[in-house]
Design a protein around this motif. Structure first.
Motif, PDB file in Angstrom:
ATOM      1  N   SER A  42     102.068  70.207  41.698  1.00 19.79           N
ATOM      2  CA  SER A  42     100.912  69.299  41.645  1.00 19.79           C
ATOM      3  C   SER A  42     100.631  68.666  43.007  1.00 19.79           C
ATOM      4  N   ARG A  43     101.609  68.729  43.897  1.00 18.84           N
ATOM      5  CA  ARG A  43     101.528  68.197  45.280  1.00 18.84           C
ATOM      6  C   ARG A  43     101.612  66.675  45.347  1.00 18.84           C
ATOM      7  N   GLN A  44     101.904  66.043  44.237  1.00 12.54           N
ATOM      8  CA  GLN A  44     102.139  64.595  44.250  1.00 12.54           C
ATOM      9  C   GLN A  44     103.504  64.325  44.845  1.00 12.54           C
ATOM     10  N   MET A  45     103.574  63.520  45.883  1.00 15.15           N
ATOM     11  CA  MET A  45     104.851  63.172  46.502  1.00 15.15           C
ATOM     12  C   MET A  45     105.535  62.106  45.651  1.00 15.15           C
ATOM     13  N   ILE A  46     106.764  62.396  45.263  1.00 18.65           N
ATOM     14  CA  ILE A  46     107.510  61.499  44.380  1.00 18.65           C
ATOM     15  C   ILE A  46     108.807  61.082  45.075  1.00 18.65           C
ATOM     16  N   LEU A  47     109.049  59.782  45.130  1.00 16.17           N
ATOM     17  CA  LEU A  47     110.293  59.296  45.712  1.00 16.17           C
ATOM     18  C   LEU A  47     111.448  59.605  44.763  1.00 16.17           C
ATOM     19  N   VAL A  48     112.430  60.323  45.253  1.00 12.75           N
ATOM     20  CA  VAL A  48     113.585  60.685  44.440  1.00 12.75           C
ATOM     21  C   VAL A  48     114.706  59.666  44.597  1.00 12.75           C
ATOM     22  N   ILE A  49     115.014  59.349  45.846  1.00 13.80           N
ATOM     23  CA  ILE A  49     116.150  58.479  46.103  1.00 13.80           C
ATOM     24  C   ILE A  49     116.050  57.936  47.518  1.00 13.80           C
ATOM     25  N   ARG A  50     116.609  56.771  47.752  1.00 19.25           N
ATOM     26  CA  ARG A  50     116.603  56.212  49.094  1.00 19.25           C
ATOM     27  C   ARG A  50     117.973  55.614  49.415  1.00 19.25           C
ATOM     28  N   GLN A  51     118.241  55.523  50.700  1.00 17.15           N
ATOM     29  CA  GLN A  51     119.519  55.010  51.188  1.00 17.15           C
ATOM     30  C   GLN A  51     119.263  54.112  52.383  1.00 17.15           C
ATOM     31  N   GLU A  52     119.848  52.944  52.352  1.00 15.19           N
ATOM     32  CA  GLU A  52     119.783  52.056  53.515  1.00 15.19           C
ATOM     33  C   GLU A  52     121.022  52.297  54.358  1.00 15.19           C
ATOM     34  N   ALA A  53     120.834  52.474  55.643  1.00 17.18           N
ATOM     35  CA  ALA A  53     121.934  52.895  56.511  1.00 17.18           C
ATOM     36  C   ALA A  53     123.087  51.895  56.549  1.00 17.18           C
ATOM     37  N   TYR A  54     122.801  50.618  56.333  1.00 15.82           N
ATOM     38  CA  TYR A  54     123.870  49.634  56.411  1.00 15.82           C
ATOM     39  C   TYR A  54     124.761  49.644  55.157  1.00 15.82           C
ATOM     40  N   LYS A  55     124.311  50.345  54.124  1.00 18.70           N
ATOM     41  CA  LYS A  55     125.107  50.431  52.901  1.00 18.70           C
ATOM     42  C   LYS A  55     126.007  51.658  52.942  1.00 18.70           C
ATOM     43  N   GLN A  56     127.289  51.458  52.792  1.00 19.22           N
ATOM     44  CA  GLN A  56     128.220  52.579  52.825  1.00 19.22           C
ATOM     45  C   GLN A  56     128.212  53.366  51.524  1.00 19.22           C
ATOM     46  N   GLN A  57     127.897  52.690  50.428  1.00 18.17           N
ATOM     47  CA  GLN A  57     127.920  53.362  49.138  1.00 18.17           C
ATOM     48  C   GLN A  57     126.772  54.337  49.025  1.00 18.17           C
ATOM     49  N   ASN A  58     127.069  55.541  48.556  1.00 19.70           N
ATOM     50  CA  ASN A  58     126.042  56.554  48.372  1.00 19.70           C
ATOM     51  C   ASN A  58     125.124  56.192  47.208  1.00 19.70           C
ATOM     52  N   ALA A  59     123.821  56.356  47.420  1.00 21.54           N
ATOM     53  CA  ALA A  59     122.852  56.055  46.373  1.00 21.54           C
ATOM     54  C   ALA A  59     122.886  57.116  45.275  1.00 21.54           C
ATOM     55  N   THR A  60     122.627  56.684  44.056  1.00 19.69           N
ATOM     56  CA  THR A  60     122.523  57.617  42.931  1.00 19.69           C
ATOM     57  C   THR A  60     121.346  57.183  42.057  1.00 19.69           C
ATOM     58  N   GLU A  61     120.694  58.184  41.502  1.00 21.46           N
ATOM     59  CA  GLU A  61     119.591  57.955  40.550  1.00 21.46           C
ATOM     60  C   GLU A  61     119.707  59.033  39.477  1.00 21.46           C
ATOM     61  N   ASN A  62     120.380  58.691  38.410  1.00 20.48           N
ATOM     62  CA  ASN A  62     120.573  59.623  37.299  1.00 20.48           C
ATOM     63  C   ASN A  62     121.243  60.906  37.801  1.00 20.48           C
ATOM     64  N   ARG A  63     120.559  62.044  37.728  1.00 26.38           N
ATOM     65  CA  ARG A  63     121.160  63.317  38.122  1.00 26.38           C
ATOM     66  C   ARG A  63     121.142  63.543  39.627  1.00 26.38           C
ATOM     67  N   PHE A  64     120.521  62.647  40.354  1.00 28.45           N
ATOM     68  CA  PHE A  64     120.373  62.809  41.801  1.00 28.45           C
ATOM     69  C   PHE A  64     121.323  61.863  42.533  1.00 28.45           C
ATOM     70  N   SER A  65     122.019  62.379  43.495  1.00 30.86           N
ATOM     71  CA  SER A  65     122.902  61.553  44.305  1.00 30.86           C
ATOM     72  C   SER A  65     122.880  62.063  45.728  1.00 30.86           C
ATOM     73  N   VAL A  66     123.266  61.206  46.647  1.00 31.15           N
ATOM     74  CA  VAL A  66     123.291  61.622  48.049  1.00 31.15           C
ATOM     75  C   VAL A  66     124.707  61.513  48.585  1.00 31.15           C
ATOM     76  N   ASN A  67     124.946  62.285  49.630  1.00 26.35           N
ATOM     77  CA  ASN A  67     126.173  62.171  50.409  1.00 26.35           C
ATOM     78  C   ASN A  67     125.747  61.736  51.800  1.00 26.35           C
TER      79      ASN A  67
END
Lengths: 115, 117
Positions: A42-67
């Motif tokens: 559909s070409r709609q840009m959707i925010l999946v997940i975000r991370q603030e650099a000062y936070k050491q903990q990895n962000a998670t959103e349901n099935r999505f997580s970052v390293n």
């Protein structure tokens, strides 16, 4: 100047499996924001997940997580239990902390989900 | 998340005419709005950044007289493609940030596909 690199133009994963999308960036700043955006057909840009650099903990959103590896300047996205609706273009993005600062996007990774 | 509405979703026009695209933040005050252009199978290319009440800042290589941007209120920004030509055919996307809801985050509109005949 900051740069964002996504080295995988395309990836495929079997439905219900786990996939990891890679992203590296280059910056001399110590504080910043990182994002993963999804762009389905559909070409709609959707925010999946975000991370603030000062936070050491990895962000998670349901099935999505970052390293997030700050020293290595790496920001990978893991999608667990992949679903057909996850098929899309995924963009890694970097933003400086200033108000109204622009986002720098990577070239994107097209993710295919195999039924 | 916050909602950004972009209208129209598709427009077809004749060469030489002008086209206006609207971008509205529906549930937050967007102090900053961004306009992007996206070519097929490519990433987003930032065209300009606009702050409410002030002139837009254009990226290098973007003609400000061709792509007029107005950000007159905290919820509305417009992009006008003046004297459009076939090479202006593209997918245009806006985004907005600001307020508590969209602080440090850009939320995107659904995009406008412009076809110039």
């Amino acid at each position: 100047a900051q740069t964002v690199t996504q080295s995988q133009p395309e990836m495929s994963v079997q439905e219900a499996e786990t996939v990891t999308l890679s992203c590296t960036y280059d910056t001399s700043e110590s504080d910043y924001y990182l994002f993963w955006y999804k762009q389905p057909p559909s070409r709609q840009m959707i925010l999946v997940i975000r991370q603030e650099a000062y936070k050491q903990q990895n962000a998670t959103e349901n099935r999505f997580s970052v390293n997030f590896q700050k020293a290595a300047k790496s920001f990978s996205l893991k999608i667990s239990d992949s679903q057909l609706g996850d098929a899309a273009m995924y963009f890694c993005a970097y933003r400086s902390p200033g108000v109204g600062d622009k986002i720098i996007f990577g070239k994107g990774t097209r993710l295919h989900i195999l039924p | 998340g916050a909602v950004v509405s972009q209208h129209p979703s598709r427009v077809i026009c004749k060469s030489g005419t002008s086209v206006k695209i609207e971008c509205r933040s529906l549930d937050f005050q967007a102090t900053t709005m961004f306009w992007y252009r996206q070519f097929p199978k490519q990433s987003l290319m930032l065209m300009a950044t606009s702050n409410e009440g002030s002139k837009a800042t254009y990226e290098q290589g973007v003609e400000k007289d061709k792509f007029l941007i107005n950000h007159a209120s905290l919820t509305l920004s417009t992009l006008t493609v003046t004297s459009a030509h076939p090479e202006d055919s593209s997918f245009y996307i806006c985004s907005a940030s600001g307020g508590l809801v969209a602080k440090n985050i850009q939320y995107f509109g659904a995009g406008t596909r412009l076809s110039v005949l």
